[in-house]
Design a protein around this motif. Sequence first.
Motif, PDB file in Angstrom:
ATOM      1  N   ARG A   1     -16.192 -12.634 111.702  1.00 51.08           N
ATOM      2  CA  ARG A   1     -15.765 -11.262 111.958  1.00 51.08           C
ATOM      3  C   ARG A   1     -14.591 -11.309 112.945  1.00 51.08           C
ATOM      4  O   ARG A   1     -14.694 -11.907 114.006  1.00 51.08           O
ATOM      5  CB  ARG A   1     -16.905 -10.417 112.550  1.00 51.08           C
ATOM      6  N   GLU A   2     -13.500 -10.624 112.583  1.00 54.65           N
ATOM      7  CA  GLU A   2     -12.306 -10.657 113.426  1.00 54.65           C
ATOM      8  C   GLU A   2     -12.469  -9.707 114.606  1.00 54.65           C
ATOM      9  O   GLU A   2     -12.800  -8.529 114.442  1.00 54.65           O
ATOM     10  CB  GLU A   2     -11.085 -10.270 112.593  1.00 54.65           C
ATOM     11  N   GLY A   3     -12.211 -10.212 115.805  1.00 51.60           N
ATOM     12  CA  GLY A   3     -12.499  -9.473 117.026  1.00 51.60           C
ATOM     13  C   GLY A   3     -11.663  -8.227 117.234  1.00 51.60           C
ATOM     14  O   GLY A   3     -12.172  -7.190 117.704  1.00 51.60           O
ATOM     15  N   HIS A   4     -10.365  -8.285 116.917  1.00 45.25           N
ATOM     16  CA  HIS A   4      -9.525  -7.102 117.100  1.00 45.25           C
ATOM     17  C   HIS A   4     -10.011  -5.951 116.222  1.00 45.25           C
ATOM     18  O   HIS A   4      -9.957  -4.782 116.627  1.00 45.25           O
ATOM     19  CB  HIS A   4      -8.069  -7.439 116.772  1.00 45.25           C
ATOM     20  N   ALA A   5     -10.490  -6.283 115.035  1.00 41.72           N
ATOM     21  CA  ALA A   5     -11.008  -5.247 114.139  1.00 41.72           C
ATOM     22  C   ALA A   5     -12.299  -4.651 114.694  1.00 41.72           C
ATOM     23  O   ALA A   5     -12.519  -3.432 114.617  1.00 41.72           O
ATOM     24  CB  ALA A   5     -11.244  -5.822 112.749  1.00 41.72           C
ATOM     25  N   LEU A   6     -13.158  -5.484 115.237  1.00 46.36           N
ATOM     26  CA  LEU A   6     -14.387  -4.970 115.852  1.00 46.36           C
ATOM     27  C   LEU A   6     -14.053  -4.051 117.015  1.00 46.36           C
ATOM     28  O   LEU A   6     -14.655  -2.980 117.175  1.00 46.36           O
ATOM     29  CB  LEU A   6     -15.269  -6.131 116.320  1.00 46.36           C
ATOM     30  N   ASP A   7     -13.093  -4.447 117.832  1.00 52.28           N
ATOM     31  CA  ASP A   7     -12.711  -3.638 118.990  1.00 52.28           C
ATOM     32  C   ASP A   7     -12.057  -2.323 118.571  1.00 52.28           C
ATOM     33  O   ASP A   7     -12.079  -1.351 119.317  1.00 52.28           O
ATOM     34  CB  ASP A   7     -11.754  -4.419 119.888  1.00 52.28           C
TER      35      ASP A   7
ATOM     36  N   GLY B   1     -12.951  -0.507 115.989  1.00 53.56           N
ATOM     37  CA  GLY B   1     -13.880   0.398 115.304  1.00 53.56           C
ATOM     38  C   GLY B   1     -14.586  -0.184 114.101  1.00 53.56           C
ATOM     39  O   GLY B   1     -15.437   0.475 113.498  1.00 53.56           O
ATOM     40  N   GLY B   2     -14.250  -1.414 113.732  1.00 50.07           N
ATOM     41  CA  GLY B   2     -14.982  -2.062 112.657  1.00 50.07           C
ATOM     42  C   GLY B   2     -16.414  -2.343 113.072  1.00 50.07           C
ATOM     43  O   GLY B   2     -16.694  -2.556 114.246  1.00 50.07           O
ATOM     44  N   SER B   3     -17.334  -2.337 112.101  1.00 46.72           N
ATOM     45  CA  SER B   3     -18.744  -2.554 112.426  1.00 46.72           C
ATOM     46  C   SER B   3     -19.462  -3.113 111.211  1.00 46.72           C
ATOM     47  O   SER B   3     -18.971  -3.006 110.084  1.00 46.72           O
ATOM     48  CB  SER B   3     -19.404  -1.233 112.844  1.00 46.72           C
ATOM     49  N   GLU B   4     -20.639  -3.658 111.450  1.00 43.53           N
ATOM     50  CA  GLU B   4     -21.423  -4.175 110.332  1.00 43.53           C
ATOM     51  C   GLU B   4     -21.816  -3.054 109.381  1.00 43.53           C
ATOM     52  O   GLU B   4     -21.855  -3.246 108.162  1.00 43.53           O
ATOM     53  CB  GLU B   4     -22.664  -4.909 110.843  1.00 43.53           C
ATOM     54  N   ASP B   5     -22.116  -1.870 109.921  1.00 42.79           N
ATOM     55  CA  ASP B   5     -22.452  -0.744 109.045  1.00 42.79           C
ATOM     56  C   ASP B   5     -21.296  -0.439 108.094  1.00 42.79           C
ATOM     57  O   ASP B   5     -21.503  -0.187 106.901  1.00 42.79           O
ATOM     58  CB  ASP B   5     -22.771   0.500 109.884  1.00 42.79           C
ATOM     59  N   MET B   6     -20.081  -0.477 108.605  1.00 47.48           N
ATOM     60  CA  MET B   6     -18.914  -0.241 107.756  1.00 47.48           C
ATOM     61  C   MET B   6     -18.737  -1.371 106.755  1.00 47.48           C
ATOM     62  O   MET B   6     -18.529  -1.125 105.556  1.00 47.48           O
ATOM     63  CB  MET B   6     -17.651  -0.113 108.620  1.00 47.48           C
TER      64      MET B   6
ATOM     65  N   GLU C   1      -9.112  -6.371 108.133  1.00 49.07           N
ATOM     66  CA  GLU C   1     -10.422  -7.020 108.048  1.00 49.07           C
ATOM     67  C   GLU C   1     -11.198  -6.587 106.813  1.00 49.07           C
ATOM     68  O   GLU C   1     -11.870  -7.401 106.164  1.00 49.07           O
ATOM     69  CB  GLU C   1     -11.231  -6.725 109.315  1.00 49.07           C
ATOM     70  N   VAL C   2     -11.116  -5.311 106.463  1.00 57.14           N
ATOM     71  CA  VAL C   2     -11.781  -4.823 105.251  1.00 57.14           C
ATOM     72  C   VAL C   2     -11.232  -5.558 104.026  1.00 57.14           C
ATOM     73  O   VAL C   2     -11.989  -5.990 103.141  1.00 57.14           O
ATOM     74  CB  VAL C   2     -11.600  -3.298 105.124  1.00 57.14           C
TER      75      VAL C   2
END
Length: 283
Positions: free
Chosen positions: A172-178, A180-185, A153-154
């Motif tokens: 925003r890809e959901g697996h990446a959010l789940d 540990g990905g975040s808007e702050d990152m 995702e990055v």
Amino acid sequence: MGQETLAERLAGLVAMSSGNGRLDTVIRLTCGRALCLPPLPPEEDVSDGASDTDAVVAAFAEQFAVDVSRIGDNQRACLMSALGDNAFRTVVAIFIADFVPRVWAGCEALGLGRPGNGSAVSWDHAGDPIDALLNGFVPAVARLRTLDPVTTEVVRLRGAAQHNCRLCRSLREGHALDAGGSEDMYEQIEAYESAADLSEAHKAALRYVDALIWTPSQISAEVAAGMRKHFSEEQAFELTLDVMRNACNKIAVSLGADAPRVADGTERYEVDADGQTVYADIA
């Protein structure tokens, strides 16, 4: 799906035609010059003077390769007027001529050779490059899973920003959010060298992404070494193909078809096991 099969898909893309052999030659030679890389092999020679259509397509291909975000309405309209119903297929041919050489340059810098670059091209006049790229190659790459979803995702978001794809930036890809990905990152990707929440592996990947997008003929030994330090050969190959898959957004951007799916904020989506995009609720 292994590297060998994806190399075959790359070779298949190289063999595709826009439907006009003369324009294919113009496109491939133009992209090669713009990238300062060896062009994809042309099927025909162009020995006589350039036509008005040649000039329009060459100008579009050059801007597509150099900085797709700078293609404006006038240049878009000129292409549509010159090509009519064949415009979309021709832009797909431009993308292939623009990005396969980048993939080969990246793979060579990483010591992976030139996957899909055979000794001779078996030209495919019956196949549809639109189908081969968007329904064949793209989901095949999306099915790869050696990279963790956050890194994937990055890498995607960096390409979205560099090509200024409004659609990609709104997702925003959901697996990446789940995972540990975040808007702050993600907000730190723009100035990733000083980012506290991006790992050294992320930074190595982003240096490589930037090189593939902006200076593919000058991928430094340091950038390549960073990739080899943090990623296996299989992961590095997947990451390289991810950059190409994500860069299909250049097609939409060039045609002004990259409107975001939401007016504000972002929308969550997922890439399923088949490599298909599944949209969900607004995040």
